[in-house]
Design an enzyme around this catalytic site. Structure first.
Site, PDB file in Angstrom:
ATOM      1  N   HIS A 120      24.412   1.821  67.030  1.00 34.11           N
ATOM      2  CA  HIS A 120      23.919   0.990  65.926  1.00 34.11           C
ATOM      3  C   HIS A 120      25.036   0.163  65.289  1.00 34.11           C
ATOM      4  O   HIS A 120      24.832  -0.442  64.241  1.00 34.11           O
ATOM      5  CB  HIS A 120      23.226   1.852  64.864  1.00 34.11           C
ATOM      6  CG  HIS A 120      21.903   2.398  65.325  1.00 34.11           C
ATOM      7  ND1 HIS A 120      21.205   3.372  64.666  1.00 34.11           N
ATOM      8  CD2 HIS A 120      21.144   2.083  66.413  1.00 34.11           C
ATOM      9  CE1 HIS A 120      20.082   3.646  65.312  1.00 34.11           C
ATOM     10  NE2 HIS A 120      20.029   2.887  66.380  1.00 34.11           N
ATOM     11  N   CYS A 131      30.602 -18.126  66.236  1.00 35.09           N
ATOM     12  CA  CYS A 131      31.357 -18.017  67.504  1.00 35.09           C
ATOM     13  C   CYS A 131      31.211 -16.638  68.140  1.00 35.09           C
ATOM     14  O   CYS A 131      31.636 -16.431  69.273  1.00 35.09           O
ATOM     15  CB  CYS A 131      32.835 -18.357  67.298  1.00 35.09           C
ATOM     16  SG  CYS A 131      33.761 -17.102  66.370  1.00 35.09           S
TER      17      CYS A 131
END
Ligand code: OAD
Length: 242
Positions: A120, A131
């Site tokens: 997670h 980016c």
């Protein structure tokens, strides 16, 4: 009774060459980190879709960052407990060891776990929404709208509701589940997928499934042995003799 179960699991761990461990918020509860469900759980006071979803971040990024700053501030004061440390010891002793954690608190790597998938994500990592660059950032608090050098908005490197898990983490986790002799599940309610299916995956390929939890859970039907107790008390007792 509990002592007999613990001895039996310890005996199996002494023999095994292949152990996979799945952890959830319960292992960190003994470090003072709140769990998600239950009377004191985080999701009792906060709505996940308002704080931990891509939609929430799009609409109110400041609110989302405020919540993560609050959690980072609290987690910065927490230390790994005896259960995290015992898993590091198991990693040293078992030939093929893999730890899958749903926890984003970073306490497993802080304890020294290396063969690890944080499926997670990790609250101490940030990722650029433009980016895609990911880096460790332990600044507390981060500005309410933190930016990357490229000018893109940074987000917590956490898998939010409605998002997919990293394919590499999934591949690594399934490899570990499909090849282990023993699956040890510690402190998860077993209601969030895909982790909720991991017990059945391991069980179906013949693994011996052991659970450590303070209560009985939905995935307990796939569990061969259930040890009721706090992670910090039980897990260190499972260590085989050196
Ligand atoms: P939960 O809060 O759903 O469940 C915690 C489990 O730990 C429960 O089964 C408790 O009985 C057990 N527990 C509590 N204290 C314990 C202790 N001291 N020792 C052993 N067990 C204990 O947490 P998770 O199952 O980890 O997702 O939740 C799964 C995911 O739901 C989280 O990773 C999070 C959340 O939404 C994301 O943030 C993406």
């Amino acid at each position: 009774m509990q002592e007999t179960l613990i001895q039996a699991v310890r005996g199996r761990l002494e023999e095994t060459e292949s152990l996979t461990v799945l952890t959830g918020a319960g292992i960190s509860a003994d470090s003072g980190v709140p769990t998600f469900r239950g009377p004191e759980g985080l999701w009792k006071n906060f709505r996940p879709e308002e704080l931990a979803s891509p939609g929430a971040f799009e609409q109110t990024p400041q609110l989302v960052w405020e919540w993560y700053n609050w959690r980072r501030e609290s987690l910065a004061t927490k230390q790994p407990n005896a259960a995290h440390v015992a898993l590091v010891e198991l990693e040293k002793r078992v030939k093929n060891f893999w730890l899958i954690t749903q926890n984003v608190d970073g306490l497993h790597p802080a304890a020294g776990s290396r063969n690890l998938s944080e499926i997670h994500g990790n609250i101490w990592h940030v990722r650029c929404t433009a980016c895609g660059k990911r880096e460790i950032n332990r600044t507390i608090p981060l500005p309410l709208l933190p930016y990357c050098q490229c000018g893109g908005l940074l987000r917590p490197h956490i898998v939010w509701f409605g998002e997919s898990l990293d394919p590499e983490d999934l591949k690594q986790s399934f490899q570990a589940l499909e090849s282990c002799e023993i699956l040890l599940i510690i402190g998860t309610s077993g209601v969030v997928y895909p982790a909720a299916s991991f017990a059945s995956v391991a069980k179906n390929q013949g693994a011996f499934v052991v659970e450590v939890n303070v209560e009985v859970n939905p995935h307990s039907e796939f569990v061969d042995m259930s040890i009721q107790g706090r992670a910090k008390d039980v897990v260190p007792q499972l260590l085989p003799c050196p």
